[in-house]
Write an enzyme that holds these catalytic residues in place. Structure first.
Site, mmCIF file in Angstrom:
data_model
loop_
_atom_site.group_PDB
_atom_site.id
_atom_site.type_symbol
_atom_site.label_atom_id
_atom_site.label_comp_id
_atom_site.label_asym_id
_atom_site.label_seq_id
_atom_site.Cartn_x
_atom_site.Cartn_y
_atom_site.Cartn_z
ATOM 1 N N ASP A 65 7.480 -25.123 92.909
ATOM 2 C CA ASP A 65 7.931 -25.150 91.518
ATOM 3 C C ASP A 65 7.365 -23.940 90.771
ATOM 4 O OD1 ASP A 65 8.522 -25.833 88.809
ATOM 5 O OD2 ASP A 65 8.602 -27.928 89.389
ATOM 6 N N SER A 109 13.248 -27.418 85.439
ATOM 7 C CA SER A 109 13.060 -27.893 86.812
ATOM 8 C C SER A 109 13.960 -29.056 87.204
ATOM 9 C CB SER A 109 11.596 -28.292 87.032
ATOM 10 O OG SER A 109 10.752 -27.176 86.897
ATOM 11 N N PHE A 291 -1.897 -41.238 93.593
ATOM 12 C CA PHE A 291 -3.278 -40.779 93.670
ATOM 13 C C PHE A 291 -3.867 -40.310 92.345
ATOM 14 C CE2 PHE A 291 -1.224 -39.867 97.838
ATOM 15 C CZ PHE A 291 -1.937 -40.783 98.595
ATOM 16 N N ASP A 307 -12.941 -40.582 98.426
ATOM 17 C CA ASP A 307 -12.585 -41.282 97.193
ATOM 18 C C ASP A 307 -11.672 -40.456 96.295
ATOM 19 O OD1 ASP A 307 -14.132 -43.596 97.731
ATOM 20 O OD2 ASP A 307 -15.938 -42.503 97.143
ATOM 21 N N GLU A 335 7.040 -30.888 97.341
ATOM 22 C CA GLU A 335 6.956 -30.021 96.162
ATOM 23 C C GLU A 335 5.524 -29.560 95.908
ATOM 24 O OE1 GLU A 335 7.887 -29.900 91.357
ATOM 25 O OE2 GLU A 335 7.308 -31.786 92.323
ATOM 26 N N ASP A 340 3.696 -24.425 89.130
ATOM 27 C CA ASP A 340 4.358 -24.342 87.834
ATOM 28 C C ASP A 340 3.413 -24.710 86.700
ATOM 29 O OD1 ASP A 340 6.946 -24.230 86.213
ATOM 30 O OD2 ASP A 340 6.330 -26.287 85.828
ATOM 31 N N HIS A 344 2.424 -22.331 83.523
ATOM 32 C CA HIS A 344 2.670 -22.732 82.138
ATOM 33 C C HIS A 344 1.422 -22.583 81.280
ATOM 34 C CE1 HIS A 344 6.778 -24.026 81.932
ATOM 35 N NE2 HIS A 344 6.661 -24.877 82.937
ATOM 36 N N ASP A 384 12.525 -23.621 92.546
ATOM 37 C CA ASP A 384 13.546 -24.030 91.590
ATOM 38 C C ASP A 384 13.801 -22.953 90.542
ATOM 39 O OD1 ASP A 384 10.990 -24.376 90.634
ATOM 40 O OD2 ASP A 384 11.323 -26.356 89.784
ATOM 41 N N HIS A 466 9.449 -20.219 81.613
ATOM 42 C CA HIS A 466 10.113 -19.883 82.872
ATOM 43 C C HIS A 466 10.782 -18.520 82.779
ATOM 44 C CE1 HIS A 466 10.708 -24.431 83.963
ATOM 45 N NE2 HIS A 466 9.441 -24.077 83.892
#
Length: 534
Positions: A65, A109, A291, A307, A335, A340, A344, A384, A466
């Site tokens: 991404d 995206s 997760f 953990d 992905e 990305d 950003h 993408d 983007h």
């Protein structure tokens, strides 16, 4: 042809590896003989490439991404210096993809993922629907004719197993386009859905309650806050303030488990790396690994203990093991989503590290293909969209890609090799000096290689935006040679479906017949002649 390709694949990979090893050993004093010898080796490898025209049993699609061309180049230098390559840069077939949306020059995206997965371009911030659906138009997204099927649907219909792995929320823009149909990518849970969207299900509910979500065998990533109302918060697993938080009382992780129990399906719910490593692959067919409350932590900062959160490589490895039990094959989307996110926020170092981590996951799949002799596996790596990251300044070869690349001739202040076109206030970081002059901070006074350094940006905004440039697509395996030129982004889904004989290219689809190599060649020549005349 497939048998021949199996014999030719190994020499090709060996030659490629030799090229990297030799180039990595060079210094900056190469002579003409060295460059010519390297080029001849590369030419020899190219001449050994043979098309694999067999049918793809398995398809693995990697989506980096925000991984535009400048990100790939910078990550290559970051990981392997100028002479090296990332894992997917060894692939024999490469093309370019045009990433514009049906309604925007620079895409988001969700809409680009829709094009990659379904073969149809959609509108900005919509997912799993065609361009008749505008952003926020819930009612339009409910129309059956507007809802698109994609590689995941087609694979399930053919009896294959399916899955996706992401470092973002499992309800985020890219994965949501696989299983949901929505008019706004931000509708991950009910909290941020307007009253006008009351008849539409949020993305998380579509994943757990609807098809094809209920039939996906492997789901791994973050996004607990979009799935569950009750959460455990802590410094190692914070809320994602950029996303919604479920508040309707639903506990969709429990609902997923109850659905599998009611149907007598072997399943596992995973919450950390220990759960992932201890899961009995042979006794598990459905996996839900959530997760993190929001996105997974960046690879450099995640807790690497049992953990903590698993790496993209480890999630991909387990996903392959679960899905490959199906003799009919599988479709897996992986992905590298935090590339990305780092861009950003203006953190180039994090973006490059995440790209390198995705390269490791690609290598994990290639190792499995080689070990299991699964030359019937099509592996595609693409993006993408790109980000407006630039590489500039004429730095010396061997210079740290995250270091200072030059000095401005206008104000005499150094600048880094990597900069952004847009960024937030941390990245913009300019001030007004004497006589109203604009003063730019000197990056040579701080550690620009730090994971916490914001690259400077030319224009201030809410975040780095983007870019609308073309992105590369790399492929190896059956029908990988169909990536060979400049393509529309939605072409990727058609290549995957054609290679695996799925969906519109399945023998039972009622199509007028599959294109044959000779027919494709003639059509290409005719199109080229027409284009030339125009």
């Amino acid at each position: 042809m497939l048998a021949t390709s199996r014999h030719l694949r190994a020499p090709l990979l060996i030659v490629s590896c030799l090229l990297v090893q030799r180039s990595a050993a060079r210094d900056t004093n190469e002579g003409a003989d060295s460059w010519n010898a390297a080029a001849r080796e590369e030419l020899t490898a190219a001449l050994r490439v043979r098309w694999n025209e067999g049918q793809a049993r398995n398809v693995v699609l990697f989506v980096g991404d925000g991984m535009g061309p400048s990100t790939v180049t910078a990550a290559r230098i970051y990981r392997a210096k100028e002479e090296g390559r990332l894992a997917f840069e060894h692939f024999p077939h490469v093309g370019l993809l045009k990433t514009y949306n049906a309604d925007r020059q620079v895409p988001d995206s969700a809409s680009t993922a829709t094009a990659l997965f379904s073969g149809v371009k959609g509108n900005y911030k919509t997912g799993g629907v065609d361009q008749s659906v505008q952003m926020d138009d819930c009612e339009a997204s409910l129309r059956p004719e507007a809802r698109l099927k994609n590689m995941l649907h087609w694979a399930i219909e053919a009896g294959k197993d399916t899955g996706f792995v992401t470092t973002t929320r499992v309800t985020h823009a890219t994965p949501s386009a696989l299983y949901a149909h929505h008019a706004n990518r931000n509708w991950e849970c009910e909290q941020r859905m307007p009253a006008s969207a009351s008849r539409c299900k949020d993305i998380a509910r579509q994943l757990v309650e609807d098809e094809p979500g209920r039939s996906i065998k492997v789901i791994m990533g973050g996004g607990r806050q979009c799935l569950n109302t009750n959460l455990t918060l802590g410094p190692s697993d914070p809320l994602d303030t950029w996303s919604c938080r479920r508040q309707d009382g639903r506990e969709l992780v429990s609902a997923w488990r109850q659905d599998k129990e009611a149907r007598g399906l072997r399943h596992a719910v995973l919450a950390n790396t220990r759960d992932l490593r201890q899961m009995d692959v042979d006794d598990t067919d459905y996996v839900l690994g959530i997760f993190a409350n929001g996105h997974l932590m960046y690879d450099f900062e995640r807790d690497k203990s049992p953990d903590g959160m698993p790496s993209l490589k480890e999630m991909t490895s387990v996903a392959i093991k679960v899905l490959s039990k199906n003799e009919k094959g599988f479709f897996l989307m992986v992905e590298g989503g935090m590339i990305d996110m780092a861009h950003h926020r203006g953190y180039a170092s994090r973006a490059l590290n995440e790209t390198a981590a995705m390269s490791d996951a690609v290598q994990e799949v290639l190792d499995w293909v080689r070990l299991m002799d699964r030359t019937d596996t099509l592996v595609i790596v693409t993006s993408d969209h790109a980000h407006a990251l630039s590489i500039n300044g004429y730095p010396a070869r061997g210079n740290d890609i995250l270091g200072v690349g030059g000095r401005s001739k206008a104000d005499g202040v150094p600048f880094t090799t990597l900069t952004y076109a847009t960024g937030d206030l941390h990245a913009y970081n300019y001030s007004v000096g004497p006589n109203g002059t604009v003063v730019r901070p000197d990056p040579s006074t701080v550690d620009t290689t730090s994971f916490h350094y914001h690259q400077q940006a030319a224009i201030t905004s809410d975040e780095a935006h983007h870019a609308g440039v073309d992105v590369a697509v790399y492929a190896t395996g059956p029908m990988a040679h169909l990536f060979h030129s400049l393509h529309e982004q939605n072409y990727v889904a058609h290549v995957m479906a054609y290679a695996a004989r799925l969906g519109p290219y399945a023998p039972s689809s009622g199509a007028r017949g599959l294109p044959q190599a000779g027919t494709v060649l003639v059509a290409t020549v005719v199109c080229a002649l027409v284009t030339f005349r125009l």
